[in-house]
Design a protein around this motif. Structure first.
Motif, PDB file in Angstrom:
ATOM      1  N   LYS A 163       1.094  -1.667  -0.221  1.00  0.00           N
ATOM      2  CA  LYS A 163      -0.374  -0.068   0.051  1.00  0.00           C
ATOM      3  C   LYS A 163       1.061   1.226  -0.063  1.00  0.00           C
ATOM      4  CE  LYS A 163      -3.987  -2.199   2.410  1.00  0.00           C
ATOM      5  NZ  LYS A 163      -4.899  -1.765   3.593  1.00  0.00           N
ATOM      6  N   ARG A 164       0.546   2.811  -0.839  1.00  0.00           N
ATOM      7  CA  ARG A 164       0.821   3.833  -0.958  1.00  0.00           C
ATOM      8  C   ARG A 164       0.871   4.691   0.571  1.00  0.00           C
ATOM      9  NH1 ARG A 164      -0.895   5.784  -6.567  1.00  0.00           N
ATOM     10  NH2 ARG A 164      -2.194   3.943  -6.138  1.00  0.00           N
ATOM     11  N   SER A 165       1.798   5.104   1.352  1.00  0.00           N
ATOM     12  CA  SER A 165       1.242   5.634   2.449  1.00  0.00           C
ATOM     13  C   SER A 165       1.605   7.606   1.928  1.00  0.00           C
ATOM     14  CB  SER A 165       3.358   5.497   3.374  1.00  0.00           C
ATOM     15  OG  SER A 165       3.679   6.156   3.149  1.00  0.00           O
ATOM     16  N   ALA A 166       1.432   8.160   2.843  1.00  0.00           N
ATOM     17  CA  ALA A 166       1.105   9.701   2.949  1.00  0.00           C
ATOM     18  C   ALA A 166       2.350  10.172   2.329  1.00  0.00           C
ATOM     19  CB  ALA A 166       0.075  10.308   3.709  1.00  0.00           C
TER      20      ALA A 166
ATOM     21  N   ASP B 180       5.982   9.778  -2.908  1.00  0.00           N
ATOM     22  CA  ASP B 180       6.049  11.114  -3.806  1.00  0.00           C
ATOM     23  C   ASP B 180       4.686  10.052  -4.820  1.00  0.00           C
ATOM     24  OD1 ASP B 180       6.579  12.816  -5.470  1.00  0.00           O
ATOM     25  OD2 ASP B 180       7.731  12.092  -6.689  1.00  0.00           O
ATOM     26  N   LEU B 181       3.994  10.962  -4.466  1.00  0.00           N
ATOM     27  CA  LEU B 181       2.423   9.951  -5.412  1.00  0.00           C
ATOM     28  C   LEU B 181       2.195  11.623  -6.502  1.00  0.00           C
ATOM     29  CD1 LEU B 181       0.120   8.865  -2.538  1.00  0.00           C
ATOM     30  CD2 LEU B 181       1.428   7.695  -4.079  1.00  0.00           C
ATOM     31  N   LYS B 182       2.125  10.708  -7.696  1.00  0.00           N
ATOM     32  CA  LYS B 182       1.261  11.989  -8.987  1.00  0.00           C
ATOM     33  C   LYS B 182       0.183  11.705  -9.193  1.00  0.00           C
ATOM     34  CE  LYS B 182       2.590   8.971 -12.021  1.00  0.00           C
ATOM     35  NZ  LYS B 182       2.267   8.086 -13.301  1.00  0.00           N
ATOM     36  N   VAL B 183      -0.413  13.196  -8.958  1.00  0.00           N
ATOM     37  CA  VAL B 183      -1.472  13.988  -9.274  1.00  0.00           C
ATOM     38  C   VAL B 183      -2.830  13.055 -10.461  1.00  0.00           C
ATOM     39  CG1 VAL B 183      -3.340  15.530  -9.714  1.00  0.00           C
ATOM     40  CG2 VAL B 183      -1.041  15.835  -8.471  1.00  0.00           C
ATOM     41  N   THR B 184      -3.714  12.540  -9.558  1.00  0.00           N
ATOM     42  CA  THR B 184      -4.856  11.584 -10.295  1.00  0.00           C
ATOM     43  C   THR B 184      -5.939  12.551 -10.658  1.00  0.00           C
ATOM     44  OG1 THR B 184      -4.265   9.381  -9.090  1.00  0.00           O
ATOM     45  CG2 THR B 184      -6.562   9.481 -10.251  1.00  0.00           C
TER      46      THR B 184
END
Length: 134
Positions: A85-88, A91-95
């Motif tokens: 699972k990804r955490s906060a 480095d997440l791209k904008v969906t």
């Protein structure tokens, strides 16, 4: 410590056939939620052959029996698998949201070729005759 092994009941997962939550052997009560137990080698060798259903030779094995190094490697692999699972802080791209598409969003085309076909009268174009009542 070379005359000991680490054993644990495999984690409860009925889909895979791991249905034991506790097991008692040689006065030792094993619980699946407790994790690893250090036992004498002869106890570990016996538990290596224990199956979840004792009368079924094809049932899955009930215990993980390992040396200390193997147990650490197994725990490390399981902790990596749990971190999928990804955490906060990643480095997440904008969906971007796509929104709902309605008939108002469709292009307006008024040419006759794009007009929907009209329904024919069933009696006018029918080649089959109607059955007469008896």
């Amino acid at each position: 410590m070379t005359d000991t092994l680490l054993v644990r009941l495999k984690p409860y997962d009925p889909r895979r056939g791991f249905v034991l939550r506790r097991f008692t052997y040689a006065g030792i009560r094993f619980h699946d939620e407790r994790g690893w137990y250090r036992v004498e080698r002869k106890v570990g060798e016996h538990l290596r052959a224990v199956r979840t259903v004792p009368t079924d030779k094809y049932a899955p094995l009930a215990f993980d029996v390992c040396t200390e190094a193997e147990a650490k490697a197994l725990d490390a692999g399981e902790s990596e698998a749990a971190k999928v699972k990804r955490s906060a802080t990643d480095d997440l791209k904008v969906t971007t949201a796509r929104g709902a598409v309605t008939t108002d969003d469709l292009p307006k085309n008024t040419s006759p070729a794009s007009a929907p076909p009209t329904a024919k009268d069933d009696d006018a174009g029918s080649k089959r005759g109607k059955r007469e009542r008896e």
